[in-house]
Design a protein around this motif. Structure first.
Motif, mmCIF file in Angstrom:
data_model
loop_
_atom_site.group_PDB
_atom_site.id
_atom_site.type_symbol
_atom_site.label_atom_id
_atom_site.label_comp_id
_atom_site.label_asym_id
_atom_site.label_seq_id
_atom_site.Cartn_x
_atom_site.Cartn_y
_atom_site.Cartn_z
ATOM 1 N N GLN A 3 -11.431 7.667 -9.585
ATOM 2 C CA GLN A 3 -9.990 7.831 -9.748
ATOM 3 C C GLN A 3 -9.254 8.249 -8.472
ATOM 4 O O GLN A 3 -9.543 9.269 -7.871
ATOM 5 C CB GLN A 3 -9.683 8.795 -10.876
ATOM 6 C CG GLN A 3 -10.504 10.073 -10.864
ATOM 7 C CD GLN A 3 -10.160 10.900 -12.092
ATOM 8 O OE1 GLN A 3 -9.021 11.298 -12.265
ATOM 9 N NE2 GLN A 3 -11.145 11.136 -12.947
ATOM 10 N N ASN A 4 -8.300 7.416 -8.094
ATOM 11 C CA ASN A 4 -7.390 7.742 -7.004
ATOM 12 C C ASN A 4 -6.161 6.848 -7.135
ATOM 13 O O ASN A 4 -6.178 5.841 -7.858
ATOM 14 C CB ASN A 4 -8.070 7.585 -5.628
ATOM 15 C CG ASN A 4 -8.552 6.178 -5.361
ATOM 16 O OD1 ASN A 4 -7.752 5.264 -5.208
ATOM 17 N ND2 ASN A 4 -9.866 5.988 -5.324
ATOM 18 N N GLU A 5 -5.117 7.224 -6.447
ATOM 19 C CA GLU A 5 -3.817 6.573 -6.645
ATOM 20 C C GLU A 5 -3.801 5.120 -6.168
ATOM 21 O O GLU A 5 -2.968 4.329 -6.603
ATOM 22 C CB GLU A 5 -2.705 7.384 -5.969
ATOM 23 C CG GLU A 5 -2.720 7.395 -4.433
ATOM 24 C CD GLU A 5 -3.586 8.505 -3.827
ATOM 25 O OE1 GLU A 5 -4.615 8.893 -4.443
ATOM 26 O OE2 GLU A 5 -3.243 8.969 -2.719
ATOM 27 N N TYR A 6 -4.708 4.763 -5.266
ATOM 28 C CA TYR A 6 -4.738 3.392 -4.747
ATOM 29 C C TYR A 6 -5.402 2.440 -5.744
ATOM 30 O O TYR A 6 -5.014 1.294 -5.899
ATOM 31 C CB TYR A 6 -5.485 3.339 -3.423
ATOM 32 C CG TYR A 6 -4.933 4.270 -2.376
ATOM 33 C CD1 TYR A 6 -3.811 3.906 -1.629
ATOM 34 C CD2 TYR A 6 -5.497 5.518 -2.149
ATOM 35 C CE1 TYR A 6 -3.282 4.765 -0.680
ATOM 36 C CE2 TYR A 6 -4.974 6.383 -1.198
ATOM 37 C CZ TYR A 6 -3.868 6.000 -0.468
ATOM 38 O OH TYR A 6 -3.342 6.847 0.464
ATOM 39 N N LEU A 40 -5.706 2.985 -9.039
ATOM 40 C CA LEU A 40 -5.172 3.065 -10.391
ATOM 41 C C LEU A 40 -4.295 1.891 -10.837
ATOM 42 O O LEU A 40 -4.373 1.490 -12.008
ATOM 43 C CB LEU A 40 -4.430 4.388 -10.583
ATOM 44 C CG LEU A 40 -4.559 4.918 -12.016
ATOM 45 C CD1 LEU A 40 -5.993 5.233 -12.368
ATOM 46 C CD2 LEU A 40 -3.656 6.106 -12.204
#
Lengths: 336, 336
Positions: free
Chosen positions: B30-33, B35
């Protein structure tokens, strides 16, 4: 090359690996970034938004009507960059070879990658080769990663999709799936169906340069048009209403689907894109697509609706409306 | 997950693929890139020199003392960036899974990737999953690509190597190769040997920050120290003279090599680097390495000589001098 088949030693990192790299890969891909043959390729970029993507290709068989695993591995990764609005620049290429592969088959695939990359204006700048024992792979798997730049005025995302937006597909669906299937099963057709395998970045560029009403794009590969529309519906938290009669479908693909019991909306495409565009830019986008040979048969196939959220409805040719779900199960393994 | 084994449908691009991505990959990485789960990940970079690398990992078995294919696939690609002087930032992860793999094994590998990436401060931001039929793969192959930034003052290349330069290795050689070999053949040892699998970017950073006398670095993986030195000799068009007595070698690795008939100089390492440095910076580099746990046993092992070009000589423990050639043939397939 002294050997006509790939040996385990070609993956050892030693002498035969070195020769393979020099005689096959460097010769085909030659460019200034690859040539130092370091563990990494180095290039300069201005301050930018960068798109980065990866895909492994395991298609069976590795040669098929309209393409091969090499062409597919270049086009597929270019397309994953392009539908994000990125200009593709650089690719990596990593090979997992089954011991015993004919060197000439590898060479044909690599030459096809080189040709496809050259035509597309992208460079293959770093790579890797592994060899696995007979029976531990299947001839050849290829991974390509891609790097592209997204220009400042471009911003595409399913989160920009709004009710009333128009859904456009750039051409006929199911060609790739049926081409592979027919080739595998050795079905004879009057007009053999070719894969639509193609690099779509110039089509994307045409469209982006003519309209700023594009919300999001996707290439409907595995799972086909139906699955990709579902993904877009889920990501945008909106619904979609598709009109079956407006979905471009080649007669021969339709015929093959009927005989073989496949639904073309779930078959993979490798040279098509879906664009979701604002209502007032739909006409411009459609006309722009039609001017490019890869978008000649583009068509408006539906609209975005507020509800039900995350669902896709199909208005069928006989006037019924039914839910068009994601692919469940597996119609055709190893299609890409 | 309802199923305890990977099915072909997990690679279909449809419902099961979607669930696999959500339940295993997104949860772990999980990470913002990652997602948005688009076909490409997007990030901003300032104007920079960028390093780009790819490696496919086919190691057998996928779990081994000191690591697993997941940890290896993250460390290996970080190291390929690091030895180019790059700060690793982003990785892709692409999985080719053989039908029937236990979901819990996949989960263990993915969790190991996530842990390794977190510890290293890099993010896995894009991915792909394919499934091949039983007998067409071997449990799990992973490709990772990496992107890193090379800072302005850093410029490493074999072309900078000069006669008189000093060759340093960051620690004992052959650990990874012997660990895999012993594990495969189920040999019992008093002290089991673990793979040295580790991410070397912080060791590289330490060294680069303390000295500007580093010409080039390499991690001696497949083909071992001997093959990597040969590659450096060929690229720099210079010779190398190595003193066998100065090459760090664990007693248990030496013992296992003697019993099994392997030469530790040709065995793969996954947590070691070779640095070629100017004579006057050798002491600083060595001391800096020794302060980092991953370089504790660093040692000066030889010097660069003018001739013979492209050759490596080994001064053996008994005082003879012999050519140390590239690996020919294949000692140990699927070591990485």
């Amino acid at each position: 090359m002294r050997n006509d088949r790939i040996l385990l030693s070609h993956g050892s990192g030693g002498k035969l690996s070195y020769q393979l790299v020099q005689n096959i890969f460097v010769k085909a891909f030659q460019n200034e970034y690859l040539l130092p043959l370091n563990d990494q390729a180095i290039f300069n970029l201005p301050a930018s938004r960068i798109a980065f993507t990866t895909d492994s290709y395991v298609i069976h068989p590795i040669f098929f009507p309209g393409g091969d695993i090499g062409k597919l591995s270049v086009c597929g990764t270019i397309n994953d960059l392009a539908v994000g609005g990125a200009d593709p620049l650089f690719l990596s290429a990593s090979f997992i070879i089954e011991e015993g592969l004919l060197v000439e088959e590898l060479k044909a695939v690599v030459d096809s990658m080189s040709l496809t990359a050259n035509n597309a204006g992208v460079k293959i700048i770093t790579g890797d080769t592994k060899v696995v024992e007979r029976g531990k792979g299947d001839k050849l798997f290829i991974n390509t990663c891609g790097i592209g730049i997204i220009h400042n005025n471009v911003n595409l995302s399913p989160s920009f999709i709004r009710p009333g937006d128009v859904i456009i597909v750039s051409g006929s669906v199911g060609d790739h799936g049926i081409a592979i299937l027919a080739h595998r099963s050795d079905i004879r057709m009057e007009a053999p169906i070719e894969s639509d395998c193609a690099a779509l970045h110039r089509l994307v560029k045409d469209v982006i340069s003519q309209s700023n009403g594009i919300r999001a794009m996707r290439d409907p590969t595995r799972g086909g048009l139906a699955t990709t529309l579902n993904e877009l519906a889920i990501s945008s938290n909106l619904g979609m209403l598709i009109n079956e009669l407006n979905i471009p479908l080649k007669e021969e693909v339709k015929g093959a689907c009927e005989i073989l019991g496949f639904d073309p909306l779930y078959l993979a495409n490798e040279g098509k894109l879906i664009a979701i565009v604002s209502e007032d830019s739909a006409k411009t986008v459609l006309e722009t697509m039609k001017k490019n040979p890869l978008g000649r048969n583009a068509s408006i196939i539906g609209t975005v609706i507020r509800e039900p959220q995350g669902k896709v409805f199909l208005e069928t040719s006989v006037g019924n409306k039914r839910i068009l779900d994601m692919l469940s199960g597996e119609q055709l393994p190893r299609i890409c």
